[in-house]
Enzyme design. Structure first.
Site, PDB file in Angstrom:
ATOM      1  N   SER A   9      -1.568   7.497 -39.340  1.00  0.00           N
ATOM      2  CA  SER A   9      -2.603   8.421 -39.797  1.00  0.00           C
ATOM      3  C   SER A   9      -2.873   9.444 -38.713  1.00  0.00           C
ATOM      4  CB  SER A   9      -3.899   7.667 -40.106  1.00  0.00           C
ATOM      5  OG  SER A   9      -4.961   8.602 -40.189  1.00  0.00           O
ATOM      6  N   HIS A  34       0.552   9.942 -42.750  1.00  0.00           N
ATOM      7  CA  HIS A  34      -0.627   9.749 -43.593  1.00  0.00           C
ATOM      8  C   HIS A  34      -1.644  10.831 -43.208  1.00  0.00           C
ATOM      9  CE1 HIS A  34      -3.448   7.288 -45.994  1.00  0.00           C
ATOM     10  NE2 HIS A  34      -4.346   7.594 -45.076  1.00  0.00           N
ATOM     11  N   ASP A  36      -5.209  12.445 -43.836  1.00  0.00           N
ATOM     12  CA  ASP A  36      -6.527  12.143 -44.400  1.00  0.00           C
ATOM     13  C   ASP A  36      -7.294  13.422 -44.691  1.00  0.00           C
ATOM     14  OD1 ASP A  36      -6.717   9.214 -44.440  1.00  0.00           O
ATOM     15  OD2 ASP A  36      -6.444   9.370 -42.269  1.00  0.00           O
ATOM     16  N   MET A  38     -10.708  14.880 -46.068  1.00  0.00           N
ATOM     17  CA  MET A  38     -12.100  14.469 -46.303  1.00  0.00           C
ATOM     18  C   MET A  38     -12.958  15.704 -46.536  1.00  0.00           C
ATOM     19  SD  MET A  38     -12.636  11.640 -43.320  1.00  0.00           S
ATOM     20  CE  MET A  38     -11.349  10.448 -42.892  1.00  0.00           C
ATOM     21  N   HIS A  75      -4.000  11.460 -48.399  1.00  0.00           N
ATOM     22  CA  HIS A  75      -5.057  10.551 -48.856  1.00  0.00           C
ATOM     23  C   HIS A  75      -6.294  11.402 -49.120  1.00  0.00           C
ATOM     24  CE1 HIS A  75      -7.879   6.952 -47.685  1.00  0.00           C
ATOM     25  NE2 HIS A  75      -7.975   7.291 -48.958  1.00  0.00           N
ATOM     26  N   MET A  77      -9.684  11.974 -49.869  1.00  0.00           N
ATOM     27  CA  MET A  77     -11.052  11.412 -49.897  1.00  0.00           C
ATOM     28  C   MET A  77     -12.003  12.536 -50.271  1.00  0.00           C
ATOM     29  SD  MET A  77     -10.684   8.943 -46.604  1.00  0.00           S
ATOM     30  CE  MET A  77      -9.283   9.869 -45.982  1.00  0.00           C
ATOM     31  N   MET A 170      -8.044   0.129 -49.581  1.00  0.00           N
ATOM     32  CA  MET A 170      -8.750   0.439 -48.331  1.00  0.00           C
ATOM     33  C   MET A 170      -9.230  -0.849 -47.667  1.00  0.00           C
ATOM     34  SD  MET A 170      -8.610   3.679 -47.838  1.00  0.00           S
ATOM     35  CE  MET A 170      -9.622   3.663 -46.348  1.00  0.00           C
ATOM     36  N   ASP A 204      -4.919   0.598 -45.512  1.00  0.00           N
ATOM     37  CA  ASP A 204      -5.395   1.674 -44.638  1.00  0.00           C
ATOM     38  C   ASP A 204      -6.746   1.298 -44.055  1.00  0.00           C
ATOM     39  OD1 ASP A 204      -6.037   4.109 -43.446  1.00  0.00           O
ATOM     40  OD2 ASP A 204      -6.315   5.183 -45.347  1.00  0.00           O
TER      41      ASP A 204
HETATM   42  C1  DX5 Z   1     -10.187   6.192 -42.899  1.00  0.00           C
HETATM   43  C2  DX5 Z   1      -8.826   6.804 -43.090  1.00  0.00           C
HETATM   44  C3  DX5 Z   1      -7.774   6.139 -42.320  1.00  0.00           C
HETATM   45  C4  DX5 Z   1      -7.958   6.162 -40.818  1.00  0.00           C
HETATM   46  C5  DX5 Z   1      -7.434   4.871 -40.309  1.00  0.00           C
HETATM   47  O1  DX5 Z   1     -11.053   6.720 -43.840  1.00  0.00           O
HETATM   48  O2  DX5 Z   1      -8.475   6.752 -44.449  1.00  0.00           O
HETATM   49  O3  DX5 Z   1      -6.495   6.643 -42.681  1.00  0.00           O
HETATM   50  O4  DX5 Z   1      -7.292   7.199 -40.158  1.00  0.00           O
HETATM   51  O5  DX5 Z   1      -7.701   4.796 -38.950  1.00  0.00           O
HETATM   52  P1  DX5 Z   1      -7.500   3.443 -38.159  1.00  0.00           P
HETATM   53  O6  DX5 Z   1      -6.078   3.047 -38.293  1.00  0.00           O
HETATM   54  O7  DX5 Z   1      -7.872   3.829 -36.752  1.00  0.00           O
HETATM   55  O8  DX5 Z   1      -8.437   2.434 -38.751  1.00  0.00           O
HETATM   56 ZN    ZN Z   2      -6.409   7.235 -44.982  1.00  0.00          ZN
END
Ligand code: DX5
Ligand code: ZN
Length: 248
Positions: A9, A34, A36, A38, A75, A77, A170, A204
């Site tokens: 990620s 990956h 993210d 948001m 991903h 969000m 998740m 994840d």
């Molecule tokens: C959290 C994200 C993850 C995050 C995971 O909302 O979806 O992808 O980057 O980070 P780690 O591996 O540090 O938990």
């Molecule tokens: Zn993620």
């Protein structure tokens, strides 16, 4: 299980050097990246959108086949995930993974007084079809508070184009990297793997060398790791060890 896929990620990468961080991570043995996304609304944090994905995409070769090395696993969000499909396709996203919770929430349901206002809400199945028609793989993600049972109808429907290519379970509450792994979510992975031997099942949140055994035992094959990879002295070694554990 299908082959192991390690998807670091980039939330934990240096955002000032994202292009080179992505390229280096692939060189270090990652299969996917990956990404993210948001929106500060579906989750209490913001990252970036399609314009940034467009720029970093050019630093990494597109996968030879969909789901191959270099896949951008976005991903999402975000609220209203149906609104951003074409933008992310144009930006170079290969796999568009939306949240089940975002796809089913509608303004009309929350506010009956407003029910005459069309919200153009899309069902998960319709959204998967739309993602496929736009030329991307489709993933569906569930948060810790969502039961895995909500996915059976979606996974079992007779229209292949409306079935997801991946389920993301998740293992933290989405929003931030570096949180503690929630082993309580693994029975969802076990249940999915029992029913679907060939499904890509992604986990994840909180994955690293201390938690990968449990996730692999449950049947996860797509492993996201942010802080465990980017915080490591030797990220290539972490990527290799994660892969070894999933493959054994
Ligand atoms: C959290 C994200 C993850 C995050 C995971 O909302 O979806 O992808 O980057 O980070 P780690 O591996 O540090 O938990
Ligand atoms: Zn993620």
């Amino acid at each position: 299980s299908p082959p192991a896929i390690i998807a670091p990620s980039i939330l934990s990468a240096d955002f000032a050097q994202l292009g080179s961080e992505c390229a280096t991570t692939i060189e270090r043995g990652a299969d996917w990246l990956h990404v993210d996304i948001m929106d500060g609304h579906f989750v209490p944090n913001m990252t970036f959108g399609a314009p940034v994905v467009t720029k970093i995409r050019s630093h990494v070769a597109k996968p030879a086949t969909p789901g191959g090395k270099g896949t951008f696993d976005c991903h999402m969000m975000i609220a209203e995930p149906q609104k951003w499909v074409s933008e992310f396709k144009s930006a170079g996203c290969d796999l568009y993974c939306f949240h089940y919770e975002a796809a089913i929430s509608s303004t009309a349901a929350k506010d009956p007084a407003n029910s005459s206002k069309t919200t153009a809400q899309t069902s998960p199945r319709e959204l998967i079809r739309y993602i496929h028609e736009s030329g991307m793989k489709a993933g569906i993600a569930i948060k810790p508070d969502t039961k895995v049972d909500v996915l059976w109808d979606i996974l079992e429907n007779e229209e292949e184009i409306e079935r997801p290519d991946m389920v993301l379970v998740m293992t933290v509450h989405p929003g931030f990297g570096g949180q503690k792994f929630m082993a309580s979510e693994l029975p969802k992975v076990t249940a999915l793997r029992q029913r679907y031997p060939d499904l890509n099942i992604e986990v994840d949140g909180g994955l690293g060398l201390g938690t990968i055994d449990q996730a692999a035992d449950a049947g996860a094959n797509v492993i996201v790791a942010g802080s465990a990879v980017f915080g490591a002295k030797d990220p290539a070694e972490v990527i290799a060890k994660l892969r070894e554990t999933v493959e054994k």
